[in-house]
Design an enzyme around this catalytic site. Structure first.
Site, PDB file in Angstrom:
ATOM      1  N   HIS A   1       0.810  -3.568  -2.905  1.00 15.43           N
ATOM      2  CA  HIS A   1      -0.167  -2.875  -2.062  1.00 15.43           C
ATOM      3  C   HIS A   1       0.408  -1.729  -1.244  1.00 15.43           C
ATOM      4  CE1 HIS A   1       1.722  -5.361   1.051  1.00 15.43           C
ATOM      5  NE2 HIS A   1       1.214  -4.528   1.921  1.00 15.43           N
ATOM      6  N   ARG A   2       1.722  -1.621  -1.124  1.00 21.09           N
ATOM      7  CA  ARG A   2       2.293  -0.623  -0.220  1.00 21.09           C
ATOM      8  C   ARG A   2       2.046   0.791  -0.739  1.00 21.09           C
ATOM      9  NH1 ARG A   2       5.394  -3.077   3.710  1.00 21.09           N
ATOM     10  NH2 ARG A   2       6.090  -1.037   4.427  1.00 21.09           N
TER      11      ARG A   2
END
Length: 437
Positions: free
Chosen positions: A203-204
């Site tokens: 998700h980063r």
């Protein structure tokens, strides 16, 4: 004693759950202030209910605003709440916008701040979280650090060692507490296709918003011969679709994509996995707590102790490195067992009890209040000394009034400063003051 807890996101609620339990076990009052950074009011309530926690006393409800607007709204709303409630100490956890705003608001009102999970550093100021945690630490009075390495970070930044407390990480308490609830409540086992699997989280922004990195990660996963369960974040899905990667993953027989999972479902999923592949900081902590080997899709981490303990590997985002590390772990029993049995650097699950005891002791001995100085003290500077005699930190500072030991070095390496640390044959850096008479 009235303790205010400022929370904004699910990870904060999770990591503070056992500390809320600990406070409520005693006669002290716990005021929970939820900023609403991740949820609407209804979703927020349900998450507290799922974790068997009391509902927040306040919900500021900032929603998904810009960081500057979130922080300014929280500070403005907190001013009235903290004054009206007559809070004795504000606790914040981690490195979110809620943490930064909570620490700033309390500090400006001269209310002491206790920072849970203080001292973490990635040394990457491009990360918003890094700046949040640094500023929050500079507003705090009590520092509850997971490890001695985190304590040394604070010592290097000039924080008084007497205010730094190595308590372990409340994630251990939370995992033990909440896994019991997850086993009872989670239905995720009914939807998973595989008996053995890798859990993937991604998700980063530096990964999912970078097409080259994202393609490298996906290519490596498509070539693996292991089953993968992938709870997919909406933003990550959008990036995968934009780069023509989503359909490839969806059609792969060894990759099961699921909708985003709730915390309890994910905790259960993680606890039953063979390995976790992630770019999350919190999951690095949870995996070593649950004895699950971890491969981290990043080039740095603010949880380096998971690596030095042997439970985590930084693989970056190159296709070869990711595939090589996963295969090395899963194909080599000795490597797998060593990682799965790594000693948890975050303690054994009594962090919340330690944190509460430290706060209670400071309150009862009148050490919490922020007071103005009534003596004139001149700062003379920093000095380095080589100590040859048997003397502890406590003894040295008692004998040398107005001198504070800021760092200790032995054989060229820094040490955590404990009151009982013997200074013989060590070098120290002191901060020296001169008090006018």
């Amino acid at each position: 004693m009235k303790i205010g807890i400022v929370l904004g996101t699910r990870p904060e609620i999770i990591k503070m759950s056992s500390l809320i339990d600990e406070i409520n076990k005693h006669d002290d009052e716990c005021v929970i202030i939820h900023t609403g950074q991740h949820f609407d009011d209804e979703m927020s309530k349900q998450f507290f209910i799922d974790l068997n926690l009391p509902l927040p006393d306040y919900n500021i409800g900032i929603g998904s605003n810009t960081a500057i607007k979130q922080i300014s709204i929280i500070i403005s709303e907190l001013e009235k709440i903290l004054i009206d409630e007559k809070i004795d100490i504000v606790l914040v956890q981690g490195d979110t916008n809620a943490v930064l705003a909570g620490a700033l608001a309390a500090n400006k009102l001269k209310i002491p701040v206790g920072h849970v999970e203080a001292g973490l550093r990635s040394f990457d100021k491009d990360m918003p979280e890094e700046n949040n945690r640094i500023i929050a630490d500079n507003c705090s009075s009590l520092f509850f650090v997971p490890t001695k390495e985190n304590a040394i970070n604070l010592q290097n930044e000039g924080i008084n060692h007497k205010d730094i407390h190595v308590t372990g990480n409340t994630i251990v308490d939370a995992c033990k507490r909440n896994l019991k609830i997850a086993i009872e409540k989670s239905g995720v086992k009914d939807i998973i296709k595989y008996d053995k699997y890798i859990v993937l989280t991604l998700h980063r922004a530096e990964n999912v918003d970078n097409p080259e990195r994202l393609k490298n990660i996906v290519r490596s996963l498509l070539k693996l011969e292991y089953n993968i369960v992938f709870p997919l974040h909406p933003h990550t899905k959008k990036s995968l679709e934009e780069n023509d990667l989503y359909e490839q993953m969806l059609k792969s027989s060894h990759i099961q994509i699921t909708k985003p999972l709730g915390y309890l479902d994910f905790l259960y999923l993680l606890s039953k996995s063979s390995l976790v592949l992630t770019d999350s900081g919190g999951i690095q902590e949870e995996s070593i707590t649950l004895n699950i080997p971890c491969v981290t899709l990043r080039y740095n981490t603010e949880r380096p102790e998971t690596i030095s303990a042997g439970g985590n590997i930084l693989a970056g985002t190159e296709e070869y490195e990711i595939k090589y590390n996963i295969e090395s772990i899963l194909n080599t029993e000795e490597v797998y067992e060593k990682m799965a049995n790594a000693v948890n650097p975050y303690g054994n699950g009594d962090s919340s009890e330690k944190i509460y005891s430290i706060i209670k002791d400071a309150f009862e001995n009148n050490r919490l209040k922020i007071k103005s100085s009534d003596t004139i003290v001149d700062f003379e500077g920093y000095l380095m000394k080589n100590i040859t005699n048997d003397i502890t930190v406590e003894e040295f500072e008692n004998e040398n009034k107005n001198q504070i030991i800021e760092q200790i070095f032995y054989n060229g390496l820094p040490e955590f400063i404990d009151e009982k640390t013997n200074l013989k044959n060590k070098s120290i850096i002191i901060k020296k003051f001169k008090q006018r008479t």
